[in-house]
Design a protein around this motif. Structure first.
Motif, PDB file in Angstrom:
ATOM      1  N   GLY A   1      -2.588  71.766 -44.474  1.00 14.84           N
ATOM      2  CA  GLY A   1      -1.135  72.021 -44.416  1.00 14.84           C
ATOM      3  C   GLY A   1      -0.819  73.372 -43.823  1.00 14.84           C
ATOM      4  O   GLY A   1      -0.074  74.165 -44.409  1.00 14.84           O
TER       5      GLY A   1
ATOM      6  N   VAL B   1      -0.018  75.609 -39.906  1.00 17.89           N
ATOM      7  CA  VAL B   1       1.085  75.698 -38.938  1.00 17.89           C
ATOM      8  C   VAL B   1       1.430  74.331 -38.348  1.00 17.89           C
ATOM      9  O   VAL B   1       2.579  73.876 -38.423  1.00 17.89           O
ATOM     10  N   MET B   2       0.424  73.658 -37.772  1.00 13.77           N
ATOM     11  CA  MET B   2       0.721  72.384 -37.098  1.00 13.77           C
ATOM     12  C   MET B   2       0.976  71.259 -38.085  1.00 13.77           C
ATOM     13  O   MET B   2       1.825  70.399 -37.856  1.00 13.77           O
TER      14      MET B   2
ATOM     15  N   SER C   1      -3.470  67.565 -48.493  1.00 18.02           N
ATOM     16  CA  SER C   1      -4.630  68.262 -49.042  1.00 18.02           C
ATOM     17  C   SER C   1      -4.712  69.649 -48.419  1.00 18.02           C
ATOM     18  O   SER C   1      -4.762  69.781 -47.187  1.00 18.02           O
TER      19      SER C   1
ATOM     20  N   ASN D   1      -9.878  66.057 -50.490  1.00 14.93           N
ATOM     21  CA  ASN D   1      -9.674  65.328 -49.232  1.00 14.93           C
ATOM     22  C   ASN D   1      -9.957  63.835 -49.363  1.00 14.93           C
ATOM     23  O   ASN D   1      -9.300  63.014 -48.717  1.00 14.93           O
TER      24      ASN D   1
ATOM     25  N   PRO E   1     -10.864  73.278 -35.973  1.00 14.47           N
ATOM     26  CA  PRO E   1     -12.041  72.515 -35.532  1.00 14.47           C
ATOM     27  C   PRO E   1     -13.331  72.993 -36.212  1.00 14.47           C
ATOM     28  O   PRO E   1     -14.240  72.203 -36.472  1.00 14.47           O
TER      29      PRO E   1
ATOM     30  N   VAL F   1     -13.807  73.701 -39.177  1.00 16.55           N
ATOM     31  CA  VAL F   1     -13.933  73.168 -40.541  1.00 16.55           C
ATOM     32  C   VAL F   1     -14.326  71.688 -40.505  1.00 16.55           C
ATOM     33  O   VAL F   1     -14.665  71.090 -41.518  1.00 16.55           O
TER      34      VAL F   1
ATOM     35  N   GLU G   1     -18.137  66.305 -46.561  1.00 16.53           N
ATOM     36  CA  GLU G   1     -17.468  66.098 -47.848  1.00 16.53           C
ATOM     37  C   GLU G   1     -17.063  64.626 -48.017  1.00 16.53           C
ATOM     38  O   GLU G   1     -17.082  64.086 -49.121  1.00 16.53           O
TER      39      GLU G   1
ATOM     40  N   ILE H   1      -5.719  66.105 -34.682  1.00 20.21           N
ATOM     41  CA  ILE H   1      -5.121  66.999 -33.667  1.00 20.21           C
ATOM     42  C   ILE H   1      -6.052  68.188 -33.407  1.00 20.21           C
ATOM     43  O   ILE H   1      -5.640  69.194 -32.858  1.00 20.21           O
ATOM     44  N   LEU H   2      -7.317  68.050 -33.784  1.00 20.17           N
ATOM     45  CA  LEU H   2      -8.267  69.161 -33.653  1.00 20.17           C
ATOM     46  C   LEU H   2      -8.650  69.390 -32.195  1.00 20.17           C
ATOM     47  O   LEU H   2      -9.141  68.475 -31.526  1.00 20.17           O
TER      48      LEU H   2
ATOM     49  N   MET I   1      -3.098  65.665 -29.107  1.00 20.66           N
ATOM     50  CA  MET I   1      -2.892  67.096 -28.923  1.00 20.66           C
ATOM     51  C   MET I   1      -1.382  67.353 -28.811  1.00 20.66           C
ATOM     52  O   MET I   1      -0.775  67.146 -27.771  1.00 20.66           O
TER      53      MET I   1
HETATM   54  N1  LIG Z   1      -1.290  75.866 -33.716  1.00 16.19           N
HETATM   55  C1  LIG Z   1      -1.093  75.130 -32.638  1.00 16.19           C
HETATM   56  O1  LIG Z   1      -0.257  75.445 -31.773  1.00 16.19           O
HETATM   57  C2  LIG Z   1      -1.856  73.863 -32.439  1.00 16.19           C
HETATM   58  C3  LIG Z   1      -2.962  73.566 -33.195  1.00 16.19           C
HETATM   59  N2  LIG Z   1      -3.643  72.396 -32.978  1.00 16.19           N
HETATM   60  C4  LIG Z   1      -4.810  72.067 -33.798  1.00 16.19           C
HETATM   61  O2  LIG Z   1      -4.344  71.910 -35.106  1.00 16.19           O
HETATM   62  C5  LIG Z   1      -5.356  72.288 -36.017  1.00 16.19           C
HETATM   63  C6  LIG Z   1      -4.766  73.204 -37.062  1.00 16.19           C
HETATM   64  O3  LIG Z   1      -4.291  74.366 -36.429  1.00 16.19           O
HETATM   65  P1  LIG Z   1      -3.236  75.313 -37.151  1.00 16.19           P
HETATM   66  O4  LIG Z   1      -2.262  74.482 -37.901  1.00 16.19           O
HETATM   67  O5  LIG Z   1      -2.777  76.265 -36.128  1.00 16.19           O
HETATM   68  O6  LIG Z   1      -4.221  76.051 -38.200  1.00 16.19           O
HETATM   69  P2  LIG Z   1      -3.868  76.661 -39.623  1.00 16.19           P
HETATM   70  O7  LIG Z   1      -4.962  77.600 -39.965  1.00 16.19           O
HETATM   71  O8  LIG Z   1      -2.462  77.156 -39.666  1.00 16.19           O
HETATM   72  O9  LIG Z   1      -3.946  75.378 -40.594  1.00 16.19           O
HETATM   73  C7  LIG Z   1      -5.144  74.827 -41.072  1.00 16.19           C
HETATM   74  C8  LIG Z   1      -4.965  74.570 -42.554  1.00 16.19           C
HETATM   75  O10 LIG Z   1      -6.121  73.861 -43.020  1.00 16.19           O
HETATM   76  C9  LIG Z   1      -6.415  74.345 -44.324  1.00 16.19           C
HETATM   77  N3  LIG Z   1      -7.812  74.044 -44.639  1.00 16.19           N
HETATM   78  C10 LIG Z   1      -8.917  74.815 -44.444  1.00 16.19           C
HETATM   79  N4  LIG Z   1     -10.010  74.198 -44.894  1.00 16.19           N
HETATM   80  C11 LIG Z   1      -9.617  72.984 -45.375  1.00 16.19           C
HETATM   81  C12 LIG Z   1     -10.300  71.888 -45.969  1.00 16.19           C
HETATM   82  N5  LIG Z   1     -11.609  71.907 -46.154  1.00 16.19           N
HETATM   83  N6  LIG Z   1      -9.571  70.817 -46.333  1.00 16.19           N
HETATM   84  C13 LIG Z   1      -8.237  70.771 -46.149  1.00 16.19           C
HETATM   85  N7  LIG Z   1      -7.531  71.787 -45.587  1.00 16.19           N
HETATM   86  C14 LIG Z   1      -8.203  72.873 -45.201  1.00 16.19           C
HETATM   87  C15 LIG Z   1      -6.130  75.826 -44.248  1.00 16.19           C
HETATM   88  O11 LIG Z   1      -5.973  76.409 -45.527  1.00 16.19           O
HETATM   89  C16 LIG Z   1      -4.867  75.840 -43.395  1.00 16.19           C
HETATM   90  O12 LIG Z   1      -3.691  75.817 -44.186  1.00 16.19           O
HETATM   91  C17 LIG Z   1      -6.467  72.931 -35.212  1.00 16.19           C
HETATM   92  O13 LIG Z   1      -7.560  72.039 -35.154  1.00 16.19           O
HETATM   93  C18 LIG Z   1      -5.879  73.148 -33.848  1.00 16.19           C
HETATM   94  O14 LIG Z   1      -6.833  72.943 -32.848  1.00 16.19           O
HETATM   95  C19 LIG Z   1      -3.229  71.464 -32.082  1.00 16.19           C
HETATM   96  C20 LIG Z   1      -2.132  71.701 -31.324  1.00 16.19           C
HETATM   97  C21 LIG Z   1      -1.379  72.940 -31.389  1.00 16.19           C
END
Ligand SMILES: NC(=O)C1=CN([C@@H]2O[C@H](COP(=O)(O)OP(=O)(O)OC[C@H]3O[C@@H](n4cnc5c(N)ncnc54)[C@H](O)[C@@H]3O)[C@@H](O)[C@H]2O)C=CC1
Ligand SMILES: O=C(O)[C@@H]1CCC=N1
Length: 270
Positions: free
Chosen positions: A10, A12-13, A35, A57, A74, A76, A83, A99-100, A121
């Protein structure tokens, strides 16, 4: 109520998509489970969107009927795959939408055997319904899965289907692109300040210029070069600015930025 939509990660994306799907009524808060390991983040999502939260999860996979969204970093991914190794996946499992950046359909299908999987994406403008998402489908998807993914991403902007071989390039362009455009807006405003404009007015001018130009290109279907020619008077101000941009390698910098981000997306999948 039945849980239909599961979100793993949960951040940013994840929140960008979740907020819009709930606002558009695609899913009711009571139909959603998220989760998220960070307790502060969990509490925030629960309080703001009234969704169910967990740190488990596998619970998301057992509860979500329609779709499980993977929105973790990615780096993680392999830990999550491990898991979930004991979870039984079949072609009746919920659709997995990842979306990884960089993580391929074959990596996803190895982690979720026989499950319908879609690699997507999106980008952050999805938060305001102006996102751009590219999707490609795995071997176990049917028309209903593609329709569901189209429906979800249409709620947050435009959607295109591409072959998987193009997903890294999509990531380098529209996935990462909002950051390049934000830099452009910031730098234009700085230029205005350097030329004597107050900061607030410079920010407004820069942002509205980018927004208005994008809207004009979108609605008029003008080629960008044609629009550039229309702004550029002989011996005028614009050509003086463009000459400086060319000297500084502006276009080349953007081309190289997209190529570097594409390459990095390829690297993340290795
Ligand atoms: N930020 C962006 O502009 C974009 C991101 N993406 C992809 O989206 C994915 C997420 O990116 P963001 O949202 O920027 O990252 P983020 O770091 O803001 O969100 C990831 C979330 O996953 C949680 N997390 C960590 N380990 C976990 C686990 N074992 N189980 C469940 N949750 C867990 C974290 O606590 C965090 O809240 C990445 O894979 C990225 O490649 C894709 C398009 C655009
Ligand atoms: O920077 C990243 O890796 C992610 C993928 C696309 C946008 N943000």
């Amino acid at each position: 109520m039945t849980i239909k939509f599961g979100l793993i990660g949960g951040g940013v994306m994840g929140e960008a998509l979740l907020s819009r799907l709930i606002a558009r009524g695609i899913y009711q808060p009571s139909e959603v489970i998220v989760s998220e390991p960070q307790t502060a983040r969990q509490a925030f999502l629960q309080q703001k969107y009234h969704v169910g939260v967990t740190t488990d999860n596998s619970l998301v996979f057992t509860q979500a009927q329609d779709v499980v969204f993977l929105a973790v970093k990615p780096q993680v991914f392999s830990a999550i795959a491990q898991e979930l190794a004991d979870t039984v996946f079949t072609d009746h499992s919920p659709l997995v939408v990842s979306i990884l950046a960089g993580v391929s359909l074959s990596q996803l299908e190895a982690a979720f055997p026989q499950s319908p999987v879609i690699r997507a994406m999106p980008n952050t403008p999805a938060t305001v319904g102006s996102g751009m998402t590219a999707i490609c489908s795995g071997a176990y998807t049917y028309a209903q899965h593609q329709k569901l993914a189209q429906q979800i991403f249409s709620a947050v902007g435009e959607v295109v289907e591409v072959s998987e071989s193009l997903m890294d390039a999509v990531t380098g362009l529209s996935g990462s692109g909002p950051a390049y455009v934000a830099l452009l807006v910031e730098a234009l405003a700085d230029g205005g300040v350097a030329s004597g404009l107050p900061r607030g007015i410079a920010n407004q001018l820069a942002l509205q210029t980018v927004l208005g130009t994008a809207q004009l290109l979108h609605e008029s279907k003008l080629h960008p070069a044609e629009l550039k020619d229309r702004v550029t008077s002989p011996g005028g101000t614009t050509i003086a600015g463009i000459a400086q941009l060319e000297k500084a390698g502006f276009r080349s910098a953007l081309i190289e930025a997209v190529k570097a981000a594409t390459w990095r997306s390829q690297e993340l999948g290795k």
